[in-house]
Design an enzyme around this catalytic site. Structure first.
Site, PDB file in Angstrom:
ATOM      1  N   ASP A  28      44.521  41.614  82.060  1.00 26.22           N
ATOM      2  CA  ASP A  28      44.311  42.430  83.259  1.00 26.22           C
ATOM      3  C   ASP A  28      44.503  43.916  82.949  1.00 26.22           C
ATOM      4  OD1 ASP A  28      43.766  42.919  85.889  1.00 26.22           O
ATOM      5  OD2 ASP A  28      45.749  42.373  86.634  1.00 26.22           O
ATOM      6  N   GLY A  29      43.807  44.749  83.711  1.00 21.85           N
ATOM      7  CA  GLY A  29      44.024  46.198  83.621  1.00 21.85           C
ATOM      8  C   GLY A  29      42.951  46.965  82.874  1.00 21.85           C
ATOM      9  N   ASN A  30      41.835  46.323  82.553  1.00 19.18           N
ATOM     10  CA  ASN A  30      40.764  47.044  81.854  1.00 19.18           C
ATOM     11  C   ASN A  30      40.229  48.191  82.706  1.00 19.18           C
ATOM     12  OD1 ASN A  30      40.970  45.178  79.841  1.00 19.18           O
ATOM     13  ND2 ASN A  30      39.081  44.082  80.326  1.00 19.18           N
ATOM     14  N   GLY A  31      40.044  47.909  83.990  1.00 24.73           N
ATOM     15  CA  GLY A  31      39.491  48.919  84.894  1.00 24.73           C
ATOM     16  C   GLY A  31      40.433  50.104  85.037  1.00 24.73           C
ATOM     17  N   ARG A  32      41.725  49.808  85.218  1.00 24.21           N
ATOM     18  CA  ARG A  32      42.704  50.892  85.390  1.00 24.21           C
ATOM     19  C   ARG A  32      42.872  51.702  84.109  1.00 24.21           C
ATOM     20  NH1 ARG A  32      47.006  47.060  87.906  1.00 24.21           N
ATOM     21  NH2 ARG A  32      45.445  45.570  87.191  1.00 24.21           N
ATOM     22  N   ARG A  41      34.521  51.837  84.267  1.00 20.64           N
ATOM     23  CA  ARG A  41      35.275  50.588  84.078  1.00 20.64           C
ATOM     24  C   ARG A  41      34.795  49.789  82.866  1.00 20.64           C
ATOM     25  NH1 ARG A  41      38.161  48.278  88.008  1.00 20.64           N
ATOM     26  NH2 ARG A  41      37.420  46.229  87.387  1.00 20.64           N
ATOM     27  N   HIS A  45      36.431  47.311  79.563  1.00 21.39           N
ATOM     28  CA  HIS A  45      36.084  45.963  79.094  1.00 21.39           C
ATOM     29  C   HIS A  45      35.729  45.978  77.605  1.00 21.39           C
ATOM     30  CE1 HIS A  45      36.472  44.625  83.119  1.00 21.39           C
ATOM     31  NE2 HIS A  45      35.351  45.136  83.570  1.00 21.39           N
ATOM     32  N   ASN A  76      35.551  36.314  90.094  1.00 26.06           N
ATOM     33  CA  ASN A  76      35.047  37.600  89.583  1.00 26.06           C
ATOM     34  C   ASN A  76      33.581  37.865  89.939  1.00 26.06           C
ATOM     35  OD1 ASN A  76      37.044  37.650  86.501  1.00 26.06           O
ATOM     36  ND2 ASN A  76      37.453  38.606  88.473  1.00 26.06           N
ATOM     37  N   ARG A  79      32.691  40.893  92.158  1.00 23.97           N
ATOM     38  CA  ARG A  79      32.681  42.301  91.705  1.00 23.97           C
ATOM     39  C   ARG A  79      31.273  42.884  91.850  1.00 23.97           C
ATOM     40  NH1 ARG A  79      36.970  43.332  87.039  1.00 23.97           N
ATOM     41  NH2 ARG A  79      38.582  42.070  87.967  1.00 23.97           N
ATOM     42  N   SER A 204      46.702  33.981  89.471  1.00 28.96           N
ATOM     43  CA  SER A 204      45.274  34.198  89.714  1.00 28.96           C
ATOM     44  C   SER A 204      44.397  32.995  89.344  1.00 28.96           C
ATOM     45  CB  SER A 204      44.794  35.456  88.978  1.00 28.96           C
ATOM     46  OG  SER A 204      45.497  36.574  89.417  1.00 28.96           O
TER      47      SER A 204
HETATM   48  C1  FPP Z   1      40.433  42.249  83.899  1.00 30.98           C
HETATM   49  O1  FPP Z   1      40.578  43.638  84.021  1.00 30.98           O
HETATM   50  C2  FPP Z   1      39.471  41.923  82.847  1.00 30.98           C
HETATM   51  C3  FPP Z   1      38.316  41.208  83.000  1.00 30.98           C
HETATM   52  C4  FPP Z   1      37.852  40.634  84.269  1.00 30.98           C
HETATM   53  C5  FPP Z   1      37.390  40.982  81.879  1.00 30.98           C
HETATM   54  C6  FPP Z   1      38.052  40.584  80.607  1.00 30.98           C
HETATM   55  C7  FPP Z   1      37.058  40.406  79.566  1.00 30.98           C
HETATM   56  C8  FPP Z   1      37.171  40.884  78.308  1.00 30.98           C
HETATM   57  C9  FPP Z   1      38.302  41.652  77.794  1.00 30.98           C
HETATM   58  C10 FPP Z   1      36.083  40.582  77.333  1.00 30.98           C
HETATM   59  C11 FPP Z   1      36.345  39.276  76.610  1.00 30.98           C
HETATM   60  C12 FPP Z   1      35.190  38.971  75.746  1.00 30.98           C
HETATM   61  C13 FPP Z   1      34.907  37.759  75.190  1.00 30.98           C
HETATM   62  C14 FPP Z   1      33.677  37.542  74.435  1.00 30.98           C
HETATM   63  C15 FPP Z   1      35.803  36.618  75.347  1.00 30.98           C
HETATM   64  P1  FPP Z   1      40.187  44.272  85.425  1.00 30.98           P
HETATM   65  O2  FPP Z   1      38.745  44.654  85.365  1.00 30.98           O
HETATM   66  O3  FPP Z   1      40.542  43.329  86.516  1.00 30.98           O
HETATM   67  O4  FPP Z   1      41.088  45.542  85.461  1.00 30.98           O
HETATM   68  P2  FPP Z   1      41.718  46.220  86.767  1.00 30.98           P
HETATM   69  O5  FPP Z   1      42.617  45.187  87.387  1.00 30.98           O
HETATM   70  O6  FPP Z   1      42.456  47.394  86.218  1.00 30.98           O
HETATM   71  O7  FPP Z   1      40.572  46.595  87.655  1.00 30.98           O
END
Ligand code: FPP
Length: 248
Positions: A28-32, A41, A45, A76, A79, A204
């Site tokens: 979690d936290g890619n977007g942030r 965002r 990822h 998801n 989104r 989740s």
């Molecule tokens: C959650 O962060 C992350 C995801 C929904 C996607 C995760 C996917 C990857 C890291 C790619 C993996 C790739 C393979 C091929 C397995 P978020 O977007 O919910 O972040 P946020 O809560 O800060 O918005």
């Protein structure tokens, strides 16, 4: 632990005999992470993939037998379409690009989730990667894609009900062992350690059945920044826990 594994660079304070066999991660936290840097965002990822690749290598180096990552939940799909499309294309591209490397590193990849509603081109890449790596004997890498724990349990119930309807199974014969055979994860050990990044204290809808006795570790760090020192901290915390499985 794998016999004969070379525990390359396992930090000296970690006890090899007390490592988890199976680690699961909610990334979690890619977007942030991206927002904090004024980036779109999708950049989060992209960096998230790099963090996952390094964690997979680290697990292999340190002698951990299985890693499961939550890449895309059934929820998801809600989104923005642009982000969903980006993720689907990213999964497909990463799979294609990394297959050779996974073969070289003896990784056995498996996908769990409702795979039949994924784009057909991604389904083809998934099938190819699972078939190509099936015989590999190294780390077992499971990717939960279009995965929901509740959905997994319901589809298991439906499949079991069909067996009962056909007279192949009696209701009183249904036990934990039989139930497990109908889960997406059948044949994969339960996670010993579940790590969630970005500070959220929730599950989740991830592996609801399988994490019944997993140790949970939550870090404030956003997923793209989850690196070996962070993993080391998670493993140190895990090794300090006393696992009782409901006993005293
Ligand atoms: C959650 O962060 C992350 C995801 C929904 C996607 C995760 C996917 C990857 C890291 C790619 C993996 C790739 C393979 C091929 C397995 P978020 O977007 O919910 O972040 P946020 O809560 O800060 O918005």
């Amino acid at each position: 632990m794998n016999q004969g594994t070379c525990l390359q660079d396992l930090p000296v304070d970690l006890k090899p005999e007390r490592l988890p066999n199976h680690v699961a991660v909610i990334m979690d936290g890619n977007g942030r992470w991206a927002k904090d840097r004024g980036l779109p965002r999708i950049m989060g990822h992209r960096r998230g993939v790099e963090a996952l690749k390094d964690l997979l290598r680290c697990c292999r180096d340190w002698g951990i037998e299985a890693l499961t990552a939550y890449a895309f939940s059934s929820e998801n799909w809600g989104r923005p379409l642009e982000e969903v499309n980006f993720l689907m294309t990213l999964f497909e591209r990463v799979l294609r690009q990394e297959l050779q490397e996974m073969m070289a590193e003896d990784v056995q990849i498996r996908f769990v989730g409702n795979l039949s509603s994924l784009p057909l081109s991604l389904q083809a890449e998934i099938k190819n990667s699972m078939e190509t790596t099936r015989q590999n004997q190294g780390i077992k890498f499971t990717v939960a894609t279009n995965y929901g724990g509740r959905q997994e349990i319901i589809q298991a119930c439906q499949a079991i009900a069909i067996q009962v309807e056909k007279g192949l199974l009696k209701p009183e014969e249904i036990n934990e062992e039989i139930f497990e055979q109908y889960l997406y994860t059948t044949g994969i050990s339960h996670p010993d350690l579940l790590i969630r990044t970005s500070g959220e204290m929730r599950i989740s809808n991830f592996l609801l059945w399988q994490i019944a006795y997993s140790e949970i570790y939550v870090t404030e760090t956003f997923w793209p920044d989850f690196n070996r020192p962070e993993f080391h901290r998670a493993l140190s915390a895990y090794q300090q826990r006393e696992r009782r499985f409901g006993k005293i």
